[in-house]
Design a protein around this motif. Structure first.
Motif, PDB file in Angstrom:
ATOM      1  N   SER A 311      20.844 -54.615 -37.072  1.00 20.25           N
ATOM      2  CA  SER A 311      21.737 -55.106 -36.019  1.00 20.25           C
ATOM      3  C   SER A 311      21.316 -56.484 -35.542  1.00 20.25           C
ATOM      4  O   SER A 311      22.154 -57.379 -35.338  1.00 20.25           O
ATOM      5  CB  SER A 311      21.749 -54.119 -34.844  1.00 20.25           C
ATOM      6  N   GLN A 312      20.016 -56.684 -35.365  1.00 24.15           N
ATOM      7  CA  GLN A 312      19.513 -57.982 -34.917  1.00 24.15           C
ATOM      8  C   GLN A 312      19.777 -59.060 -35.972  1.00 24.15           C
ATOM      9  O   GLN A 312      20.237 -60.166 -35.652  1.00 24.15           O
ATOM     10  CB  GLN A 312      18.010 -57.892 -34.638  1.00 24.15           C
ATOM     11  N   LEU A 313      19.511 -58.757 -37.229  1.00 22.37           N
ATOM     12  CA  LEU A 313      19.715 -59.733 -38.296  1.00 22.37           C
ATOM     13  C   LEU A 313      21.197 -60.067 -38.450  1.00 22.37           C
ATOM     14  O   LEU A 313      21.557 -61.231 -38.680  1.00 22.37           O
ATOM     15  CB  LEU A 313      19.150 -59.186 -39.609  1.00 22.37           C
ATOM     16  N   ALA A 314      22.061 -59.061 -38.336  1.00 23.31           N
ATOM     17  CA  ALA A 314      23.504 -59.317 -38.434  1.00 23.31           C
ATOM     18  C   ALA A 314      23.953 -60.264 -37.333  1.00 23.31           C
ATOM     19  O   ALA A 314      24.753 -61.181 -37.580  1.00 23.31           O
ATOM     20  CB  ALA A 314      24.266 -58.002 -38.345  1.00 23.31           C
ATOM     21  N   LEU A 317      22.738 -63.795 -38.252  1.00 23.50           N
ATOM     22  CA  LEU A 317      23.447 -64.389 -39.376  1.00 23.50           C
ATOM     23  C   LEU A 317      24.865 -64.822 -39.009  1.00 23.50           C
ATOM     24  O   LEU A 317      25.415 -65.752 -39.628  1.00 23.50           O
ATOM     25  CB  LEU A 317      23.501 -63.405 -40.535  1.00 23.50           C
ATOM     26  N   LYS A 318      25.468 -64.156 -38.010  1.00 28.03           N
ATOM     27  CA  LYS A 318      26.810 -64.557 -37.593  1.00 28.03           C
ATOM     28  C   LYS A 318      26.822 -65.974 -37.012  1.00 28.03           C
ATOM     29  O   LYS A 318      27.859 -66.645 -37.014  1.00 28.03           O
ATOM     30  CB  LYS A 318      27.356 -63.555 -36.575  1.00 28.03           C
ATOM     31  N   LYS A 319      25.669 -66.430 -36.535  1.00 25.38           N
ATOM     32  CA  LYS A 319      25.582 -67.779 -35.977  1.00 25.38           C
ATOM     33  C   LYS A 319      25.731 -68.851 -37.052  1.00 25.38           C
ATOM     34  O   LYS A 319      26.080 -69.999 -36.757  1.00 25.38           O
ATOM     35  CB  LYS A 319      24.241 -67.959 -35.259  1.00 25.38           C
ATOM     36  N   ILE A 320      25.476 -68.462 -38.317  1.00 26.57           N
ATOM     37  CA  ILE A 320      25.492 -69.469 -39.389  1.00 26.57           C
ATOM     38  C   ILE A 320      26.479 -69.129 -40.491  1.00 26.57           C
ATOM     39  O   ILE A 320      26.468 -69.748 -41.558  1.00 26.57           O
ATOM     40  CB  ILE A 320      24.076 -69.624 -40.008  1.00 26.57           C
ATOM     41  N   GLU A 321      27.367 -68.149 -40.243  1.00 26.74           N
ATOM     42  CA  GLU A 321      28.231 -67.675 -41.332  1.00 26.74           C
ATOM     43  C   GLU A 321      29.240 -68.723 -41.791  1.00 26.74           C
ATOM     44  O   GLU A 321      29.753 -68.636 -42.915  1.00 26.74           O
ATOM     45  CB  GLU A 321      28.945 -66.385 -40.918  1.00 26.74           C
ATOM     46  N   SER A 353      18.524 -59.545 -50.821  1.00 29.12           N
ATOM     47  CA  SER A 353      19.542 -60.404 -51.419  1.00 29.12           C
ATOM     48  C   SER A 353      19.262 -61.880 -51.200  1.00 29.12           C
ATOM     49  O   SER A 353      19.858 -62.728 -51.868  1.00 29.12           O
ATOM     50  CB  SER A 353      20.930 -60.059 -50.845  1.00 29.12           C
ATOM     51  N   SER A 354      18.386 -62.216 -50.250  1.00 27.51           N
ATOM     52  CA  SER A 354      18.079 -63.624 -49.959  1.00 27.51           C
ATOM     53  C   SER A 354      16.853 -64.110 -50.719  1.00 27.51           C
ATOM     54  O   SER A 354      16.481 -65.283 -50.598  1.00 27.51           O
ATOM     55  CB  SER A 354      17.860 -63.814 -48.462  1.00 27.51           C
ATOM     56  N   ILE A 355      16.230 -63.253 -51.489  1.00 24.19           N
ATOM     57  CA  ILE A 355      15.008 -63.624 -52.208  1.00 24.19           C
ATOM     58  C   ILE A 355      15.394 -64.029 -53.630  1.00 24.19           C
ATOM     59  O   ILE A 355      16.048 -63.275 -54.353  1.00 24.19           O
ATOM     60  CB  ILE A 355      14.014 -62.452 -52.235  1.00 24.19           C
ATOM     61  N   ASP A 356      15.000 -65.253 -54.038  1.00 23.16           N
ATOM     62  CA  ASP A 356      15.373 -65.733 -55.365  1.00 23.16           C
ATOM     63  C   ASP A 356      14.416 -65.216 -56.433  1.00 23.16           C
ATOM     64  O   ASP A 356      13.522 -64.410 -56.162  1.00 23.16           O
ATOM     65  CB  ASP A 356      15.448 -67.263 -55.381  1.00 23.16           C
ATOM     66  N   GLY A 357      14.598 -65.714 -57.660  1.00 23.82           N
ATOM     67  CA  GLY A 357      13.788 -65.235 -58.773  1.00 23.82           C
ATOM     68  C   GLY A 357      12.314 -65.520 -58.638  1.00 23.82           C
ATOM     69  O   GLY A 357      11.480 -64.854 -59.267  1.00 23.82           O
ATOM     70  N   ASN A 358      11.978 -66.474 -57.796  1.00 26.49           N
ATOM     71  CA  ASN A 358      10.562 -66.804 -57.557  1.00 26.49           C
ATOM     72  C   ASN A 358       9.997 -66.069 -56.344  1.00 26.49           C
ATOM     73  O   ASN A 358       8.928 -66.429 -55.849  1.00 26.49           O
ATOM     74  CB  ASN A 358      10.398 -68.316 -57.376  1.00 26.49           C
ATOM     75  N   GLN A 359      10.760 -65.068 -55.854  1.00 26.63           N
ATOM     76  CA  GLN A 359      10.350 -64.264 -54.687  1.00 26.63           C
ATOM     77  C   GLN A 359      10.191 -65.119 -53.435  1.00 26.63           C
ATOM     78  O   GLN A 359       9.315 -64.903 -52.603  1.00 26.63           O
ATOM     79  CB  GLN A 359       9.049 -63.501 -54.978  1.00 26.63           C
ATOM     80  N   VAL A 360      11.068 -66.135 -53.315  1.00 27.41           N
ATOM     81  CA  VAL A 360      11.033 -67.052 -52.175  1.00 27.41           C
ATOM     82  C   VAL A 360      12.359 -66.954 -51.428  1.00 27.41           C
ATOM     83  O   VAL A 360      13.432 -66.881 -52.035  1.00 27.41           O
ATOM     84  CB  VAL A 360      10.804 -68.514 -52.635  1.00 27.41           C
ATOM     85  N   VAL A 361      12.284 -66.938 -50.099  1.00 29.17           N
ATOM     86  CA  VAL A 361      13.487 -66.921 -49.270  1.00 29.17           C
ATOM     87  C   VAL A 361      13.893 -68.361 -48.990  1.00 29.17           C
ATOM     88  O   VAL A 361      13.103 -69.144 -48.441  1.00 29.17           O
ATOM     89  CB  VAL A 361      13.235 -66.179 -47.941  1.00 29.17           C
ATOM     90  N   VAL A 369      23.056 -62.168 -47.576  1.00 33.98           N
ATOM     91  CA  VAL A 369      22.456 -61.004 -46.911  1.00 33.98           C
ATOM     92  C   VAL A 369      23.475 -60.203 -46.114  1.00 33.98           C
ATOM     93  O   VAL A 369      23.492 -58.968 -46.151  1.00 33.98           O
ATOM     94  CB  VAL A 369      21.288 -61.442 -45.997  1.00 33.98           C
ATOM     95  N   LEU A 370      24.349 -60.899 -45.397  1.00 36.80           N
ATOM     96  CA  LEU A 370      25.240 -60.241 -44.444  1.00 36.80           C
ATOM     97  C   LEU A 370      26.090 -59.123 -45.051  1.00 36.80           C
ATOM     98  O   LEU A 370      26.215 -58.055 -44.448  1.00 36.80           O
ATOM     99  CB  LEU A 370      26.133 -61.282 -43.762  1.00 36.80           C
ATOM    100  N   PRO A 371      26.684 -59.312 -46.261  1.00 40.94           N
ATOM    101  CA  PRO A 371      27.504 -58.216 -46.815  1.00 40.94           C
ATOM    102  C   PRO A 371      26.727 -56.930 -47.061  1.00 40.94           C
ATOM    103  O   PRO A 371      27.322 -55.839 -47.059  1.00 40.94           O
ATOM    104  CB  PRO A 371      28.018 -58.805 -48.142  1.00 40.94           C
ATOM    105  N   ASP A 372      25.411 -57.031 -47.274  1.00 36.36           N
ATOM    106  CA  ASP A 372      24.619 -55.824 -47.566  1.00 36.36           C
ATOM    107  C   ASP A 372      24.177 -55.072 -46.319  1.00 36.36           C
ATOM    108  O   ASP A 372      23.841 -53.889 -46.398  1.00 36.36           O
ATOM    109  CB  ASP A 372      23.363 -56.201 -48.364  1.00 36.36           C
ATOM    110  N   ILE A 373      24.167 -55.758 -45.191  1.00 37.32           N
ATOM    111  CA  ILE A 373      23.585 -55.149 -43.987  1.00 37.32           C
ATOM    112  C   ILE A 373      24.383 -53.930 -43.540  1.00 37.32           C
ATOM    113  O   ILE A 373      23.816 -52.894 -43.165  1.00 37.32           O
ATOM    114  CB  ILE A 373      23.490 -56.189 -42.851  1.00 37.32           C
ATOM    115  N   GLY A 374      25.720 -54.007 -43.579  1.00 35.26           N
ATOM    116  CA  GLY A 374      26.537 -52.868 -43.166  1.00 35.26           C
ATOM    117  C   GLY A 374      26.255 -51.631 -43.999  1.00 35.26           C
ATOM    118  O   GLY A 374      26.140 -50.523 -43.470  1.00 35.26           O
TER     119      GLY A 374
END
Length: 431
Positions: A311-314, A317-321, A353-361, A369-374
């Motif tokens: 809930s907090q992350l959602a 993230l809405k601030k930057i959608e 979902s925000s972590i790339d192939g190098n395990q970096v955010v 990220v947002l579509p997965d949170i629900g």
């Protein structure tokens, strides 16, 4: 002891009634020529087996709430662990059970006459007869075919006092059975839904049969203990136990149509993973025997924490959608979210979902990220629901024994009412 004969309109108290108002015994025999007080009141016999107005009976009321609760439990269980045609089939079954419970609601005030007519008077007078039928007295009890016991009470104040007590006990028993039925329904769906393969389903079925056997044997033993130790000085209670004996064979075996979901043992405290024989192992490899309390609490905390984090992350993230991903690295809100993720503020499940192939955010990937949170939050809710059913089922496993205690107390209240009423009556008594 000397006991008064029973004229028409003496109060009736029943161990199965679910209101606080006594009824009155009436005559039903075909031939009537014996009266008390100049023909105004019939003296009753073993052929007179009815009351002036129906009691709201515990039997159909218990069935109503048990089936309603069990059906609701099936629906909740299906929503937690099932999907597709199987899930819809279980939900339909749950609705059917609730409909059957609604049918029993129509029978609550229509049970007495037929059931009393099929019943029998006990402790009747052995030698005195009115119209060729054995007379009944203050010591007599009418065993109803629905399972209740009725006895005549002369004093209105005594009758009202004990009907109120019996009503309270019976309604507590009904609610107890209803709660057990809900967790039995939801727990059964969870147990079968999580069982792996044919052998897993077989284990659940065997477990359910075992718990039913435990509940049946335990309830029988509980009744035996209560009846052998309570009210030693109450002759009516001892007579009641003799004419309405405890039986090991449960009623639903003799009459399957009278069974309710409350007769089921709760299966949902069995942990199954399909790999470890009868019992599962926790994440640390330790054998779970029925229920791992430590892991249970840990899972509740984990799911509740992740639900709050989601809930907090959602909200963050809405601030930057609406920001272009290519410009995300310049935005202070996005920079703070990345910082929080890297510092472990959110679970790995929420931010994978925000972590790339190098395990970096990276800020540019935050919009993934947002579509997965629900979905994750819904799964957290389902997990918490499953844990609640398992924990509630463990507690509700003792509810059948609590219900038995309430039922036995109602019988004792009737015996106490009979004893307290012995000094009342008419001046026509048996020797």
């Amino acid at each position: 002891m000397s006991a008064s004969y029973i004229p028409k309109n003496v109060y009736a108290v029943c161990t199965f009634q679910t209101d606080g108002v006594p009824r009155k015994f009436v005559d039903t025999r075909s031939e009537i020529s014996v009266f008390y007080s100049k023909g105004s009141r019939t003296l009753l016999t073993i052929d007179d087996k009815n009351i002036d107005k129906e009691f709201p009976c515990k039997s159909p009321k218990n069935a109503m709430w048990s089936f309603l609760a069990f059906g609701a439990g099936l629906i909740v269980g299906a929503l937690l662990v099932l999907s597709g045609p199987v899930g819809w089939a279980v939900i339909a079954l749950g609705v059917g059970m609730m409909a059957y419970g609604a049918y029993h609601a129509t029978q609550i005030s229509h049970k007495c006459s037929g059931s009393l007519g099929k019943g029998n008077w006990k402790i009747e007078h052995q030698t005195v007869r009115f119209n060729k039928k054995n007379a009944i007295t203050q010591n007599s009890m009418l065993i109803c075919d629905a399972g209740g016991i009725l006895s005549p009470i002369f004093s209105q104040s005594v009758a009202e006092k004990y009907t109120e007590r019996i009503d309270a006990l019976n309604n507590k028993e009904i609610w107890t059975n209803g709660i057990a039925s809900f967790f039995g329904g939801a727990g059964a769906v969870l147990a079968f839904g999580e069982a792996a393969g044919a052998w897993g389903i077989t284990k659940v079925a065997l477990w359910m049969g075992g718990t039913m056997a435990v509940v049946t044997a335990g309830s029988y033993a509980e009744k035996e203990i209560i009846r052998s130790t309570a009210l030693d000085n109450n002759e009516h209670y001892q007579n009641m136990n003799n004419v309405d004996q405890n039986e090991l064979l449960p009623g639903y075996v003799k009459d399957p149509t009278g069974s309710t979901p409350g007769d089921l043992g709760s299966p949902d405290v069995l942990e199954l993973d399909g790999k470890t024989g009868w019992f599962a192992k926790d994440p640390e490899g330790k054998l779970i025997v029925f229920f791992n309390g430590k892991q249970y609490v840990k899972d509740i905390k984990g799911n509740y924490t992740e639900l709050k984090q989601g809930s907090q992350l959602a909200n963050d993230l809405k601030k930057i959608e609406n920001i272009d991903p290519r410009e995300m690295y310049k935005n202070p809100d996005a920079q703070q979210i990345v910082k929080d993720i890297r510092q472990g503020k959110y679970s790995d499940n929420l931010v994978k979902s925000s972590i790339d192939g190098n395990q970096v955010v990276r800020p540019r990937d935050l919009n993934k990220v947002l579509p997965d949170i629900g979905t994750i939050k819904l799964q957290n809710i389902k997990n918490l629901g499953k844990l609640t059913v398992k924990g509630g089922g463990l507690i509700a496993f003792v509810f059948p024994f609590v219900a038995t205690w309430f039922s036995e107390q109602a019988r004792m209240e009737l015996a106490n009412a009979m004893a307290e009423d012995m000094n009342n009556g008419i001046n026509v008594v048996s020797g």
